[in-house]
Design a protein around this motif. Structure first.
Motif, PDB file in Angstrom:
ATOM      1  N   ALA A 232      -3.611   1.058  -3.370  1.00 18.63           N
ATOM      2  CA  ALA A 232      -2.836  -0.107  -3.779  1.00 18.63           C
ATOM      3  C   ALA A 232      -1.515   0.395  -4.328  1.00 18.63           C
ATOM      4  O   ALA A 232      -1.489   1.331  -5.136  1.00 18.63           O
TER       5      ALA A 232
ATOM      6  N   ARG B 279      -5.740   3.509  -6.922  1.00 18.76           N
ATOM      7  CA  ARG B 279      -7.007   2.907  -6.494  1.00 18.76           C
ATOM      8  C   ARG B 279      -7.026   2.830  -4.977  1.00 18.76           C
ATOM      9  O   ARG B 279      -6.154   2.225  -4.356  1.00 18.76           O
TER      10      ARG B 279
ATOM     11  N   CYS C  52      -5.197   5.406   1.835  1.00 22.87           N
ATOM     12  CA  CYS C  52      -4.477   4.198   1.442  1.00 22.87           C
ATOM     13  C   CYS C  52      -4.838   3.816   0.012  1.00 22.87           C
ATOM     14  O   CYS C  52      -6.009   3.813  -0.361  1.00 22.87           O
TER      15      CYS C  52
ATOM     16  N   ILE D 210      -7.874   1.714  -1.303  1.00 27.00           N
ATOM     17  CA  ILE D 210      -8.099   0.411  -0.676  1.00 27.00           C
ATOM     18  C   ILE D 210      -8.390   0.621   0.806  1.00 27.00           C
ATOM     19  O   ILE D 210      -8.115   1.687   1.358  1.00 27.00           O
ATOM     20  N   GLU D 211      -8.948  -0.390   1.421  1.00 29.16           N
ATOM     21  CA  GLU D 211      -9.127  -0.363   2.873  1.00 29.16           C
ATOM     22  C   GLU D 211      -7.754  -0.254   3.533  1.00 29.16           C
ATOM     23  O   GLU D 211      -6.764  -0.781   3.007  1.00 29.16           O
TER      24      GLU D 211
ATOM     25  N   ARG E 127     -10.668   3.988   4.554  1.00 29.97           N
ATOM     26  CA  ARG E 127      -9.538   4.108   3.631  1.00 29.97           C
ATOM     27  C   ARG E 127      -8.585   5.239   3.995  1.00 29.97           C
ATOM     28  O   ARG E 127      -7.485   5.313   3.452  1.00 29.97           O
TER      29      ARG E 127
ATOM     30  N   PHE F 166       0.825  -1.204   0.000  1.00 32.77           N
ATOM     31  CA  PHE F 166       0.000   0.000   0.000  1.00 32.77           C
ATOM     32  C   PHE F 166       0.861   1.256   0.000  1.00 32.77           C
ATOM     33  O   PHE F 166       2.035   1.225   0.338  1.00 32.77           O
TER      34      PHE F 166
END
Length: 153
Positions: free
Chosen positions: A124, A129, A122, A131-132, A97, A64
């Motif tokens: 990827a 994109r 956060c 992300i959690e 996120r 991440f």
């Protein structure tokens, strides 16, 4: 030779800095944009402390990145070359996120220099994109926040 930036303490986490001549404008005060550099550097040092290794290596390993979604400042006083100050880092709201790093810059007398809120999101690694927040990072943020408590206003 004097170290210009170092971790002053880990609870609450704080970085001590000395203002360099090159950080300042012709009037001899720190450029406004340089404060953003100070805050980002403090965040990276904080991540290294939380994750137990260099922040970029840890983020690579866990897949991440943490680009900034928002950054706000409330400036209270100026800084000049050779001034020393500390940036204390606290964790504010933790969302799915994104999260808040609440930072307080203080001079060595304990007087406020600035209050900042950095809101990373956060993503990827290598993508744009969202992300959690990865579980290992969320747990570290939450544990620090629980141990450190909420900052005073």
């Amino acid at each position: 030779m004097k170290c210009m930036e170092y971790v002053a303490r880990t609870m609450p986490f704080a970085v001590r800095r000395t203002v360099k001549w090159g950080d300042c404008d012709p009037a001899g005060v720190v450029y406004t944009a340089t404060f953003a550099d100070y805050v980002i550097a403090a965040a990276e040092a904080f991540y290294a402390q939380l994750l137990g290794e260099g922040s970029q290596h840890a983020k690579d390993r866990h897949g991440f990145g943490t680009p900034s979604r928002a950054l706000t400042f409330d400036f209270r006083r100026s800084l000049r070359p050779d001034d020393e100050f500390e940036i204390e880092v606290r964790v504010g709201e933790i969302r799915s996120r994104s999260y808040e790093l609440l930072m307080r810059g203080v001079d060595l007398r304990g007087e406020d220099v600035f209050i900042a809120c950095l809101t990373p999101i956060c993503v990827a690694r290598g993508e744009r994109r969202g992300i959690e927040i990865p579980a290992i990072f969320r747990q570290a943020l939450q544990a620090y926040r629980d141990q450190c408590g909420q900052p005073s206003a």
